[in-house]
Scaffold this motif. Structure first.
Motif, PDB file in Angstrom:
ATOM      1  N   UNK A 118       3.639  12.895  -9.695  1.00 25.54           N
ATOM      2  CA  UNK A 118       2.307  13.204 -10.206  1.00 25.54           C
ATOM      3  C   UNK A 118       1.793  12.003 -10.985  1.00 25.54           C
ATOM      4  N   UNK A 119       0.574  11.589 -10.641  1.00 25.87           N
ATOM      5  CA  UNK A 119      -0.031  10.439 -11.292  1.00 25.87           C
ATOM      6  C   UNK A 119       0.084   9.162 -10.488  1.00 25.87           C
ATOM      7  N   UNK A 120      -0.781   8.212 -10.809  1.00 27.53           N
ATOM      8  CA  UNK A 120      -0.706   6.886 -10.203  1.00 27.53           C
ATOM      9  C   UNK A 120      -1.239   6.778  -8.796  1.00 27.53           C
ATOM     10  N   UNK A 121      -2.115   7.730  -8.380  1.00 24.02           N
ATOM     11  CA  UNK A 121      -2.612   7.699  -6.997  1.00 24.02           C
ATOM     12  C   UNK A 121      -4.037   7.172  -6.882  1.00 24.02           C
ATOM     13  N   UNK A 122      -4.636   6.776  -8.008  1.00 22.13           N
ATOM     14  CA  UNK A 122      -6.025   6.324  -7.998  1.00 22.13           C
ATOM     15  C   UNK A 122      -6.182   4.857  -7.632  1.00 22.13           C
ATOM     16  N   UNK A 123      -7.378   4.295  -7.887  1.00 22.26           N
ATOM     17  CA  UNK A 123      -7.661   2.919  -7.473  1.00 22.26           C
ATOM     18  C   UNK A 123      -7.458   1.858  -8.561  1.00 22.26           C
ATOM     19  N   UNK A 124      -7.017   2.252  -9.753  1.00 24.46           N
ATOM     20  CA  UNK A 124      -6.900   1.263 -10.825  1.00 24.46           C
ATOM     21  C   UNK A 124      -5.694   0.340 -10.594  1.00 24.46           C
ATOM     22  N   UNK A 125      -5.645  -0.769 -11.330  1.00 21.54           N
ATOM     23  CA  UNK A 125      -4.585  -1.757 -11.147  1.00 21.54           C
ATOM     24  C   UNK A 125      -3.200  -1.178 -11.433  1.00 21.54           C
ATOM     25  N   UNK A 126      -3.109  -0.238 -12.370  1.00 20.28           N
ATOM     26  CA  UNK A 126      -1.820   0.340 -12.750  1.00 20.28           C
ATOM     27  C   UNK A 126      -1.374   1.456 -11.817  1.00 20.28           C
ATOM     28  N   UNK A 127      -2.230   1.887 -10.904  1.00 16.83           N
ATOM     29  CA  UNK A 127      -1.877   2.982  -9.988  1.00 16.83           C
ATOM     30  C   UNK A 127      -1.102   2.419  -8.794  1.00 16.83           C
ATOM     31  N   UNK A 128       0.214   2.665  -8.802  1.00 20.18           N
ATOM     32  CA  UNK A 128       1.069   2.041  -7.779  1.00 20.18           C
ATOM     33  C   UNK A 128       1.913   3.071  -7.008  1.00 20.18           C
ATOM     34  N   UNK A 129       1.611   4.347  -7.179  1.00 17.38           N
ATOM     35  CA  UNK A 129       2.482   5.372  -6.590  1.00 17.38           C
ATOM     36  C   UNK A 129       2.495   5.362  -5.056  1.00 17.38           C
ATOM     37  N   UNK A 130       1.334   5.370  -4.376  1.00 16.96           N
ATOM     38  CA  UNK A 130       1.379   5.455  -2.906  1.00 16.96           C
ATOM     39  C   UNK A 130       2.075   4.274  -2.237  1.00 16.96           C
ATOM     40  N   UNK A 131       1.743   3.051  -2.669  1.00 17.73           N
ATOM     41  CA  UNK A 131       2.352   1.892  -2.009  1.00 17.73           C
ATOM     42  C   UNK A 131       3.849   1.793  -2.294  1.00 17.73           C
ATOM     43  N   UNK A 132       4.258   2.191  -3.501  1.00 20.51           N
ATOM     44  CA  UNK A 132       5.692   2.183  -3.816  1.00 20.51           C
ATOM     45  C   UNK A 132       6.416   3.271  -3.036  1.00 20.51           C
ATOM     46  N   UNK A 133       5.782   4.402  -2.883  1.00 19.12           N
ATOM     47  CA  UNK A 133       6.374   5.489  -2.079  1.00 19.12           C
ATOM     48  C   UNK A 133       6.581   5.028  -0.640  1.00 19.12           C
ATOM     49  N   UNK A 134       5.581   4.359  -0.075  1.00 15.12           N
ATOM     50  CA  UNK A 134       5.700   3.890   1.316  1.00 15.12           C
ATOM     51  C   UNK A 134       6.878   2.930   1.493  1.00 15.12           C
ATOM     52  N   UNK A 135       7.186   2.162   0.458  1.00 11.99           N
ATOM     53  CA  UNK A 135       8.281   1.193   0.557  1.00 11.99           C
ATOM     54  C   UNK A 135       9.636   1.862   0.793  1.00 11.99           C
ATOM     55  N   UNK A 136       9.793   3.112   0.339  1.00 17.87           N
ATOM     56  CA  UNK A 136      11.101   3.767   0.445  1.00 17.87           C
ATOM     57  C   UNK A 136      11.146   4.805   1.572  1.00 17.87           C
ATOM     58  N   UNK A 137      10.033   5.020   2.263  1.00 14.09           N
ATOM     59  CA  UNK A 137       9.987   6.062   3.292  1.00 14.09           C
ATOM     60  C   UNK A 137      10.593   5.605   4.615  1.00 14.09           C
ATOM     61  N   UNK A 138      11.217   6.558   5.303  1.00 12.33           N
ATOM     62  CA  UNK A 138      11.618   6.341   6.693  1.00 12.33           C
ATOM     63  C   UNK A 138      10.454   6.672   7.630  1.00 12.33           C
ATOM     64  N   UNK A 139       9.722   7.726   7.295  1.00 11.76           N
ATOM     65  CA  UNK A 139       8.549   8.141   8.064  1.00 11.76           C
ATOM     66  C   UNK A 139       7.458   8.583   7.096  1.00 11.76           C
ATOM     67  N   UNK A 140       6.235   8.151   7.349  1.00 13.19           N
ATOM     68  CA  UNK A 140       5.114   8.610   6.524  1.00 13.19           C
ATOM     69  C   UNK A 140       4.493   9.856   7.154  1.00 13.19           C
ATOM     70  N   UNK A 141       4.035  10.765   6.307  1.00 16.97           N
ATOM     71  CA  UNK A 141       3.347  11.982   6.744  1.00 16.97           C
ATOM     72  C   UNK A 141       1.959  11.980   6.084  1.00 16.97           C
TER      73      UNK A 141
END
Length: 197
Positions: free
Chosen positions: A70-93
């Motif tokens: 929860x958190x970090x999904x917006x467009x600000x510079x500190x919001x890094x959740x989606x791109x960091x999540x993608x780095x560890x995924x085997x498959x994106x949904x």
């Protein structure tokens, strides 16, 4: 079921204010699944390295079938959740994020700024949720069937959902229903004749 929940917030991690989104995840999940849930709680700042390490630990070491951020999904510079999540995924949904944005936009126009995503790592389903408690509640209720289906595909086990009672607010829909009600056709009236004397 063991569930990992990660709150990303610079200020909450520093104790400036209380984390309310993490407990809201627990409240909704407890009311969603019949099976008892064990929560592994993580509270970290908006930091890419700490998030990556937390996701890997919860998926690979703790073996959590479901990991919610929860958190970090917006467009600000500190919001890094989606791109960091993608780095560890085997498959994106991506469908999870698409559905959250689509239906949230009807309620809050700024939902279009969300970059939330979801995916699979090993035998874990990871989902990015918004940062506000009300949005967390709305999105989790929206995704409950998809989460169950996804967990069955990923882990081979299907959690049981509590029945979700649907309450119809009559005061909202009654005027609309009255408009739909067909007006009686005068031609359908039964004509009665006076008896002949």
């Amino acid at each position: 079921m063991k569930i990992g929940r990660i709150t990303l917030s610079d200020r909450a991690s520093q104790g400036i204010y209380e984390d309310k989104s993490g407990p809201e995840i627990e409240r909704i999940i407890t009311a969603t699944f019949e099976e008892p849930s064990e929560f592994i709680r993580v509270l970290i700042p908006d930091d890419r390295d700490q998030l990556r390490a937390a996701l890997i630990r919860l998926c690979d070491e703790e073996k959590c079938p479901l990991v919610l951020t929860t958190g970090g999904t917006g467009p600000s510079k500190r919001d890094i959740t989606p791109e960091t999540t993608r780095e560890v995924l085997d498959k994106e949904l991506p469908g999870f994020g698409e559905v959250m944005r689509y239906y949230s936009y009807e309620r809050v126009r700024t939902a279009v700024l969300s970059r939330a995503t979801a995916g699979i790592r090993g035998e874990s389903l990871i989902i990015n949720l918004p940062g506000r408690p009300k949005a967390v509640s709305f999105c989790l209720k929206l995704l409950r069937e998809a989460i169950v289906e996804g967990l069955e595909h990923i882990t081979g086990k299907r959690p049981t959902l509590f029945v979700d009672p649907i309450t119809i607010p009559l005061e909202k829909y009654l005027p609309f229903l009255k408009k739909l009600r067909p007006k009686p056709d005068p031609r359908d009236k039964i004509t009665t004749h006076k008896p002949l004397n």
